[in-house]
Design a protein around this motif. Structure first.
Motif, mmCIF file in Angstrom:
data_model
loop_
_atom_site.group_PDB
_atom_site.id
_atom_site.type_symbol
_atom_site.label_atom_id
_atom_site.label_comp_id
_atom_site.label_asym_id
_atom_site.label_seq_id
_atom_site.Cartn_x
_atom_site.Cartn_y
_atom_site.Cartn_z
ATOM 1 N N PHE A 202 44.637 23.368 50.773
ATOM 2 C CA PHE A 202 43.694 24.370 50.286
ATOM 3 C C PHE A 202 44.064 25.746 50.801
ATOM 4 O O PHE A 202 44.608 25.893 51.900
ATOM 5 C CB PHE A 202 42.269 23.988 50.700
ATOM 6 C CG PHE A 202 41.729 22.868 49.865
ATOM 7 C CD1 PHE A 202 40.819 23.112 48.854
ATOM 8 C CD2 PHE A 202 42.181 21.572 50.058
ATOM 9 C CE1 PHE A 202 40.352 22.073 48.067
ATOM 10 C CE2 PHE A 202 41.722 20.531 49.270
ATOM 11 C CZ PHE A 202 40.804 20.783 48.274
ATOM 12 N N ARG A 203 43.779 26.735 49.994
ATOM 13 C CA ARG A 203 44.107 28.119 50.345
ATOM 14 C C ARG A 203 42.960 28.718 51.155
ATOM 15 O O ARG A 203 41.798 28.632 50.750
ATOM 16 C CB ARG A 203 44.353 28.945 49.085
ATOM 17 C CG ARG A 203 44.770 30.371 49.370
ATOM 18 C CD ARG A 203 45.211 31.102 48.112
ATOM 19 N NE ARG A 203 46.471 30.587 47.603
ATOM 20 C CZ ARG A 203 47.193 31.221 46.663
ATOM 21 N NH1 ARG A 203 46.773 32.364 46.162
ATOM 22 N NH2 ARG A 203 48.324 30.696 46.257
ATOM 23 N N ALA A 204 43.303 29.306 52.294
ATOM 24 C CA ALA A 204 42.300 29.925 53.165
ATOM 25 C C ALA A 204 42.853 31.265 53.631
ATOM 26 O O ALA A 204 43.456 31.356 54.700
ATOM 27 C CB ALA A 204 41.986 29.025 54.347
ATOM 28 N N PRO A 205 42.686 32.327 52.829
ATOM 29 C CA PRO A 205 43.273 33.615 53.211
ATOM 30 C C PRO A 205 42.670 34.153 54.500
ATOM 31 O O PRO A 205 41.469 34.006 54.752
ATOM 32 C CB PRO A 205 42.942 34.527 52.022
ATOM 33 C CG PRO A 205 41.804 33.862 51.317
ATOM 34 C CD PRO A 205 41.956 32.394 51.555
ATOM 35 N N SER A 206 43.507 34.760 55.321
ATOM 36 C CA SER A 206 43.042 35.380 56.559
ATOM 37 C C SER A 206 42.569 36.803 56.275
ATOM 38 O O SER A 206 42.886 37.394 55.228
ATOM 39 C CB SER A 206 44.184 35.414 57.584
ATOM 40 O OG SER A 206 45.212 36.291 57.141
ATOM 41 N N GLY A 207 41.826 37.358 57.232
ATOM 42 C CA GLY A 207 41.398 38.753 57.097
ATOM 43 C C GLY A 207 42.587 39.681 56.966
ATOM 44 O O GLY A 207 42.559 40.660 56.193
ATOM 45 N N LYS A 208 43.657 39.379 57.687
ATOM 46 C CA LYS A 208 44.866 40.210 57.623
ATOM 47 C C LYS A 208 45.457 40.198 56.209
ATOM 48 O O LYS A 208 45.840 41.253 55.679
ATOM 49 C CB LYS A 208 45.890 39.688 58.626
ATOM 50 C CG LYS A 208 47.199 40.450 58.650
ATOM 51 C CD LYS A 208 48.086 39.982 59.791
ATOM 52 C CE LYS A 208 48.551 38.561 59.593
ATOM 53 N NZ LYS A 208 49.528 38.135 60.622
ATOM 54 N N ILE A 211 43.113 42.284 53.804
ATOM 55 C CA ILE A 211 43.231 43.735 53.988
ATOM 56 C C ILE A 211 44.570 44.220 53.466
ATOM 57 O O ILE A 211 44.669 45.249 52.778
ATOM 58 C CB ILE A 211 43.040 44.103 55.472
ATOM 59 C CG1 ILE A 211 41.582 43.880 55.871
ATOM 60 C CG2 ILE A 211 43.453 45.546 55.739
ATOM 61 C CD1 ILE A 211 41.305 44.037 57.348
ATOM 62 N N SER A 212 45.641 43.480 53.780
ATOM 63 C CA SER A 212 46.970 43.876 53.316
ATOM 64 C C SER A 212 47.043 43.853 51.795
ATOM 65 O O SER A 212 47.582 44.779 51.168
ATOM 66 C CB SER A 212 48.024 42.935 53.910
ATOM 67 O OG SER A 212 49.298 43.207 53.386
ATOM 68 N N GLY A 213 46.481 42.802 51.171
ATOM 69 C CA GLY A 213 46.509 42.700 49.725
ATOM 70 C C GLY A 213 45.713 43.804 49.053
ATOM 71 O O GLY A 213 46.155 44.374 48.052
ATOM 72 N N PHE A 214 44.532 44.126 49.610
ATOM 73 C CA PHE A 214 43.732 45.189 49.008
ATOM 74 C C PHE A 214 44.404 46.547 49.197
ATOM 75 O O PHE A 214 44.358 47.397 48.302
ATOM 76 C CB PHE A 214 42.324 45.208 49.610
ATOM 77 C CG PHE A 214 41.376 46.120 48.875
ATOM 78 C CD1 PHE A 214 40.877 45.762 47.637
ATOM 79 C CD2 PHE A 214 40.995 47.339 49.416
ATOM 80 C CE1 PHE A 214 40.006 46.599 46.945
ATOM 81 C CE2 PHE A 214 40.134 48.184 48.741
ATOM 82 C CZ PHE A 214 39.639 47.812 47.499
ATOM 83 N N ALA A 215 45.045 46.748 50.334
ATOM 84 C CA ALA A 215 45.766 48.006 50.569
ATOM 85 C C ALA A 215 46.883 48.176 49.542
ATOM 86 O O ALA A 215 47.096 49.283 49.013
ATOM 87 C CB ALA A 215 46.333 48.035 51.979
#
Length: 373
Positions: A202-208, A211-215
């Protein structure tokens, strides 16, 4: 092949999901392997496929990465071949993912398959995501420990193993048994005989990652160009001080970007619908014309979604492999996201719209959907 999972999902989610591990005996009754060890070994010889060989001898671990040219050097004990995202490359294995769609599609990642000889495994380790491990051919013993702080060590840089642990589950698994492990529970498995294991991750994206993806999204679209202003610059005792009011305003500038639903939804749809592993994309040659696709569907042919393709929906908007699909035909788009196999009835009157038919043609000619043989 259709796989039917004997599981009470509401009860499972209430009692176990992200709470504690459990063995589901005969989760799949009369389980049949969708792939053979030879087929798996063949996939691991392909450049595009992510694979590893893990072996150990007298406490020393070795890891090598594919593609592999030969397996002649391997012994009869203490090694495992692990192949990632097999559902992208081997269509029959994709059927194993479908019973888990009781959980959200965006959380499901891929299917990792391992073939192990007696004694084969990767040692005690932790995962930061949920996993269902399905036992195929052969028998394998699994031990799972409680979720307590564990010290990681690296007998090999590619193996983030943990210290030995006291087991709360110690089970010999047979074909059709399923072991569910939430994040953070140490576990280890080793084969008692030649065996196949199927791990639905399962995919569990981290906060890092978020943030990196939105940036990246902000930079690509040149958003956030509004600059900080302070017409009522607050007084301070020392010029070097950055006062709380200024920090609050800076934080608000950043949160304002994330707080815009149109941008946040668009970004997340693009971000989370992208696959982490390559897809087995084979665009048709020659490309289909729109009228050919129309005729095929009207004659009863079915369109099948490519294994591993991520098709997700946010507020009615559909995203396919990182791109938003624009169309006013919401029921047809819903069918595109909901069904693995599609026929003319799923699309309804949308097939009479040339623009919708052109969109479907583009998806088929990209290799994302194909006509069932």
């Amino acid at each position: 092949m259709d796989y039917h999972l004997s599981l009470n999902w509401p009860d499972f989610i209430e009692r176990y999901w992200q709470k504690r591990p459990v063995v589901l005996k005969r989760g799949f009754t009369d389980f049949v392997d969708p792939i053979s060890p030879d087929e798996l070994a063949g996939l691991a010889m392909e450049d595009e496929v992510d694979s590893r060989l893990v072996s150990h001898h007298e406490g020393k671990w070795q890891v090598s990465h594919g593609p592999f040219q030969s397996y002649d050097h391997l012994s009869e004990n203490n090694w495992s071949l692990l192949v990632q995202a097999v559902n992208h490359w081997h269509e029959p294995t994709a059927a194993l993912m479908r019973p888990f769609r009781a959980l959200p599609d965006w959380r499901i990642d891929d299917l990792m398959i391992s073939f192990s000889v007696p004694g084969g495994g990767v040692g005690p380790h932790l995962d930061q995501y949920d996993v269902f491990i399905i036992q195929g051919t052969g028998r394998r013993r699994w031990r799972v420990g409680d979720k307590v702080p564990m010290k990681q060590h690296c007998p090999h840089p590619d193996l983030l193993q943990v210290d030995p642990f006291e087991a709360i589950i110690d089970e010999e698994m047979e074909p059709g048994d399923i072991l569910y492990i939430p994040p953070g529970f140490p576990h280890e498995g080793y084969s008692l005989e030649n065996s196949l294991n199927y791990s639905v991750g399962f995919r569990a994206p981290s906060g890092k990652e978020l943030i990196s993806g939105f940036a990246d999204y902000v930079l690509q679209r040149e958003l956030g160009t509004h600059r900080y202003t302070d017409p009522d610059v607050p007084a301070r005792e020392h010029p070097a001080d950055i006062v709380p009011q200024e920090l609050d305003k800076l934080r608000e500038m950043m949160l304002e970007m994330i707080g815009q639903p149109e941008h946040f939804n668009q970004w997340f749809g693009e971000f989370i619908s992208q696959t982490r592993h390559e897809l087995d994309v084979s665009p048709p040659e020659p490309p289909y014309q729109a009228d050919e696709i129309y005729d095929a569907l009207q004659q009863g042919d079915k369109l099948v979604r490519l294994g591993g393709l991520r098709v997700l929906r946010i507020n009615g908007d559909v995203f396919v492999n990182g791109e938003k699909i624009d169309s006013p035909h919401r029921p047809a788009l819903e069918a595109l996201a909901s069904h693995i196999e599609l026929n003319a009835e799923h699309f309804g009157d949308a097939l009479e719209d040339p623009s919708f038919l052109a969109m479907i043609s583009a998806l088929v000619n990209s290799g994302y959907w194909f006509f069932e043989d």
